[in-house]
Design a protein around this motif. Structure first.
Motif, PDB file in Angstrom:
ATOM      1  N   PRO A  99       0.813  -1.404  -0.041  1.00 35.02           N
ATOM      2  CA  PRO A  99      -0.376   0.019  -0.050  1.00 35.02           C
ATOM      3  C   PRO A  99       0.989   0.766  -0.126  1.00 35.02           C
ATOM      4  N   LEU A 100       0.487   2.552  -1.206  1.00 37.56           N
ATOM      5  CA  LEU A 100       1.539   3.590  -0.483  1.00 37.56           C
ATOM      6  C   LEU A 100       1.539   4.081   0.683  1.00 37.56           C
ATOM      7  N   GLY A 101       0.463   3.600   1.337  1.00 33.38           N
ATOM      8  CA  GLY A 101       0.553   4.295   2.680  1.00 33.38           C
ATOM      9  C   GLY A 101       1.668   3.747   3.464  1.00 33.38           C
ATOM     10  N   ASP A 102       2.667   2.442   2.996  1.00 32.14           N
ATOM     11  CA  ASP A 102       3.545   2.228   4.050  1.00 32.14           C
ATOM     12  C   ASP A 102       4.743   2.421   3.818  1.00 32.14           C
ATOM     13  N   THR A 103       4.792   2.653   3.179  1.00 33.46           N
ATOM     14  CA  THR A 103       6.034   3.373   1.358  1.00 33.46           C
ATOM     15  C   THR A 103       6.994   4.882   2.507  1.00 33.46           C
ATOM     16  N   PHE A 104       7.754   4.472   2.911  1.00 30.03           N
ATOM     17  CA  PHE A 104       8.662   5.654   3.250  1.00 30.03           C
ATOM     18  C   PHE A 104       9.933   5.809   2.222  1.00 30.03           C
ATOM     19  N   VAL A 105      10.035   6.679   1.715  1.00 30.54           N
ATOM     20  CA  VAL A 105      11.104   7.033   1.558  1.00 30.54           C
ATOM     21  C   VAL A 105      12.316   8.286   1.523  1.00 30.54           C
ATOM     22  N   VAL A 106      13.342   7.927   1.586  1.00 28.60           N
ATOM     23  CA  VAL A 106      14.208   8.979   2.585  1.00 28.60           C
ATOM     24  C   VAL A 106      15.488   8.987   1.196  1.00 28.60           C
ATOM     25  N   ILE A 107      15.397  10.536   0.982  1.00 26.16           N
ATOM     26  CA  ILE A 107      16.459  11.587  -0.260  1.00 26.16           C
ATOM     27  C   ILE A 107      18.051  11.723   0.767  1.00 26.16           C
ATOM     28  N   ASN A 108      18.990  11.087   0.085  1.00 25.29           N
ATOM     29  CA  ASN A 108      20.020  11.794   0.900  1.00 25.29           C
ATOM     30  C   ASN A 108      20.952  12.808  -0.618  1.00 25.29           C
ATOM     31  N   GLU A 109      20.962  13.829  -0.394  1.00 24.22           N
ATOM     32  CA  GLU A 109      22.412  14.169  -1.497  1.00 24.22           C
ATOM     33  C   GLU A 109      23.151  14.251  -0.799  1.00 24.22           C
ATOM     34  N   VAL A 110      24.389  13.775  -1.537  1.00 24.22           N
ATOM     35  CA  VAL A 110      25.611  13.021  -1.276  1.00 24.22           C
ATOM     36  C   VAL A 110      26.743  14.241  -1.406  1.00 24.22           C
ATOM     37  N   GLU A 111      27.984  14.691  -1.182  1.00 19.26           N
ATOM     38  CA  GLU A 111      28.586  15.780  -1.791  1.00 19.26           C
ATOM     39  C   GLU A 111      29.511  15.063  -2.588  1.00 19.26           C
ATOM     40  N   LEU A 112      30.212  15.495  -3.684  1.00 18.25           N
ATOM     41  CA  LEU A 112      30.754  14.927  -4.320  1.00 18.25           C
ATOM     42  C   LEU A 112      31.907  14.374  -3.762  1.00 18.25           C
ATOM     43  N   GLU A 113      32.219  15.612  -3.151  1.00 19.55           N
ATOM     44  CA  GLU A 113      34.199  15.151  -2.393  1.00 19.55           C
ATOM     45  C   GLU A 113      33.772  13.705  -1.331  1.00 19.55           C
ATOM     46  N   ASP A 114      32.413  13.832  -1.055  1.00 20.57           N
ATOM     47  CA  ASP A 114      32.339  12.747  -0.375  1.00 20.57           C
ATOM     48  C   ASP A 114      31.189  11.474  -0.880  1.00 20.57           C
ATOM     49  N   TRP A 115      31.610  11.260  -2.282  1.00 23.28           N
ATOM     50  CA  TRP A 115      31.185   9.893  -3.047  1.00 23.28           C
ATOM     51  C   TRP A 115      32.203   9.227  -3.682  1.00 23.28           C
ATOM     52  N   GLY A 116      33.100   8.548  -3.930  1.00 21.97           N
ATOM     53  CA  GLY A 116      33.942   7.753  -4.747  1.00 21.97           C
ATOM     54  C   GLY A 116      33.419   6.347  -5.470  1.00 21.97           C
ATOM     55  N   VAL A 117      34.026   6.913  -6.650  1.00 19.90           N
ATOM     56  CA  VAL A 117      34.464   5.138  -7.294  1.00 19.90           C
ATOM     57  C   VAL A 117      35.257   4.878  -7.806  1.00 19.90           C
ATOM     58  N   GLY A 118      35.233   3.846  -8.374  1.00 19.43           N
ATOM     59  CA  GLY A 118      36.764   3.219  -8.984  1.00 19.43           C
ATOM     60  C   GLY A 118      38.065   3.696  -8.337  1.00 19.43           C
ATOM     61  N   GLY A 119      37.963   4.303  -7.524  1.00 16.86           N
ATOM     62  CA  GLY A 119      38.917   3.866  -6.186  1.00 16.86           C
ATOM     63  C   GLY A 119      38.863   6.014  -5.947  1.00 16.86           C
ATOM     64  N   LEU A 120      38.272   6.229  -6.367  1.00 15.62           N
ATOM     65  CA  LEU A 120      38.757   8.053  -6.528  1.00 15.62           C
ATOM     66  C   LEU A 120      36.993   8.808  -6.171  1.00 15.62           C
ATOM     67  N   PRO A 121      37.908  10.478  -5.668  1.00 14.73           N
ATOM     68  CA  PRO A 121      35.628  10.817  -5.767  1.00 14.73           C
ATOM     69  C   PRO A 121      35.399  11.518  -6.916  1.00 14.73           C
ATOM     70  N   VAL A 122      34.595  11.243  -7.307  1.00 14.40           N
ATOM     71  CA  VAL A 122      33.250  10.848  -8.202  1.00 14.40           C
ATOM     72  C   VAL A 122      33.949  12.252  -9.207  1.00 14.40           C
ATOM     73  N   GLN A 123      34.360  13.215  -8.815  1.00 16.87           N
ATOM     74  CA  GLN A 123      34.645  14.416 -10.187  1.00 16.87           C
ATOM     75  C   GLN A 123      35.749  13.543 -11.128  1.00 16.87           C
ATOM     76  N   GLU A 124      36.582  13.566  -9.678  1.00 24.06           N
ATOM     77  CA  GLU A 124      38.401  13.785 -10.672  1.00 24.06           C
ATOM     78  C   GLU A 124      37.553  11.817 -11.455  1.00 24.06           C
TER      79      GLU A 124
END
Lengths: 71, 71, 71, 71, 71, 71
Positions: D37-62
Motif C-alpha cells: 500500500p502507498l501509505g506503508d512506504t517511507f522514502v528518504v533521499i540523501n544528497e551526497v557532496e561530490l567529495e564524499d562519493w567515491g567510485v573506481g578508487g577516486l572522488p567522483v569528480q576526478e
C-alpha cells in the motif's frame, strides 16, 4: 556491539538536550533488554529535510496536508 | 559490486585529500582482499555532527569529557 | 567514532580470513589517514544475495552476462 | 512496510519537484510490483557532496575527469 | 516520521519477546522525547553474524578474547 | 552515482522476477527524473523478517492484527 541509526524529519525544534535523551534512552534500552553494555552502543541521529522524506507517495509536508484535509 | 558507507564524526579538520585517501584505500583493500574490480566499488562518506553521535549513552563530546576526567 | 558498513555480493567463497582482513584493513586505514583510534571503529559486513543486487537496471548476474556478451 | 533510501550525488540542480517525482515513482513501483500500500512506504533521499562519493578508487569528480580523458 | 535501524551481533539467544520490547521501547522513547506519534515510527532490527562485525581492527570474537586476556 | 536500498518485509512470496522489476523500475525512474545513467545505479534489496520490523510500537504481525481488530 550495537549500532543504532535514528532518522527523523528535521522540524526545526530538536534540541541538543532532546538528542542527548534519545542517545541515553536507546543505549539504556539495549542494556536493559539485551544486556548490551552501555559503552558498546553507538547511536547516530540524522535529521532529514522535509522535502527529502516521502510517505504515501508524497513529500511529508504534502502528505500531512492531505491527511489534515481529510479530517 | 561493493558499496561502502563510512560514517565519521565531523571534527572540523577532515580535508578533501584525506577523504580521497579513504576512498582510494577502501577500494584498493576490497580489490586486494576480495578481488573486486576498482571500478565496481562505491564509497560514500558521511560526516556526523558531534551532537548527533552517541556512545556509552552520551553525546560523544560528553563521553570524551567523562573518559578524560577518569584518567 | 567511525562506523563502516561494507556491502558485497555473496559469491560463495568469502572466508572468515578475508573478512578479518577487510575489518583490519579498514580500521587501520581510518587510523592512519584520519587518526581514529583502532578501538573506536566498528565495521559491519553484509553479504547480499546476487538476486538482491541490481546494477544497470538488472540483477547483477544478468548484468554480468550482458557485459560478457558484449565483449 | 517498505523503507527506501535513495542516495544521489548533489549536483546542484535537483529540485523539489524532481524529489517529489522520485518519492511518487518509487512508492507506486512497490505498490504495483509487490502490492505494498502507498501509505506503508517511507522514502528518504540523501544528497551526497561530490567529495564524499567515491567510485573506481577516486572522488567522483576526478573519476569523471579520468573517464572523459579516456574518451 | 522516524525510521530506526538497530544492528546487534547475533549471539544466539535473542527472542521475539526481546525484539518486541526493543521495538516498543524505541517507539515510546521517540514519542516521549520528540513527540513522534507511535504509528509514525518504523523500527528495523538486524542481527549480524559475529564474523561480520569488527571492532578494534578484529572480528568481534577475537576482540573479546583479546580484551579477556588482558584482564 | 545513485545507490538505492529497498527494505521490505519478508512475506514469503517475493519472486526473482518481482525483484528484477523493482531493480529495473527504480533504475529507470532515476534515469528519467534525474538523468542518472542506468549503469551508474546500484540497487540493494533487503527482505526483513516480520519479527524484526516494528511499526506503531509493535512487531508488524501484531500491528496488523491490531489494525484488523479495529476494523
Amino acid at each position: 556491539m550495537p549500532y543504532v541509526n535514528v532518522k527523523i524529519t528535521r522540524e526545526g525544534g530538536t534540541t541538543r538536550e532532546q538528542k542527548a535523551q534519545v542517545i541515553k534512552g536507546v543505549s539504556e534500552l539495549l542494556r536493559d533488554v539485551l544486556g548490551k553494555p552501555l559503552g558498546d552502543t553507538f547511536v547516530v541521529i540524522n535529521e532529514v529535510e522535509l522535502e527529502d522524506w516521502g510517505v504515501g507517495g508524497l513529500p511529508v509536508q504534502e502528505y500531512r496536508k492531505q491527511v489534515a484535509d481529510k479530517t
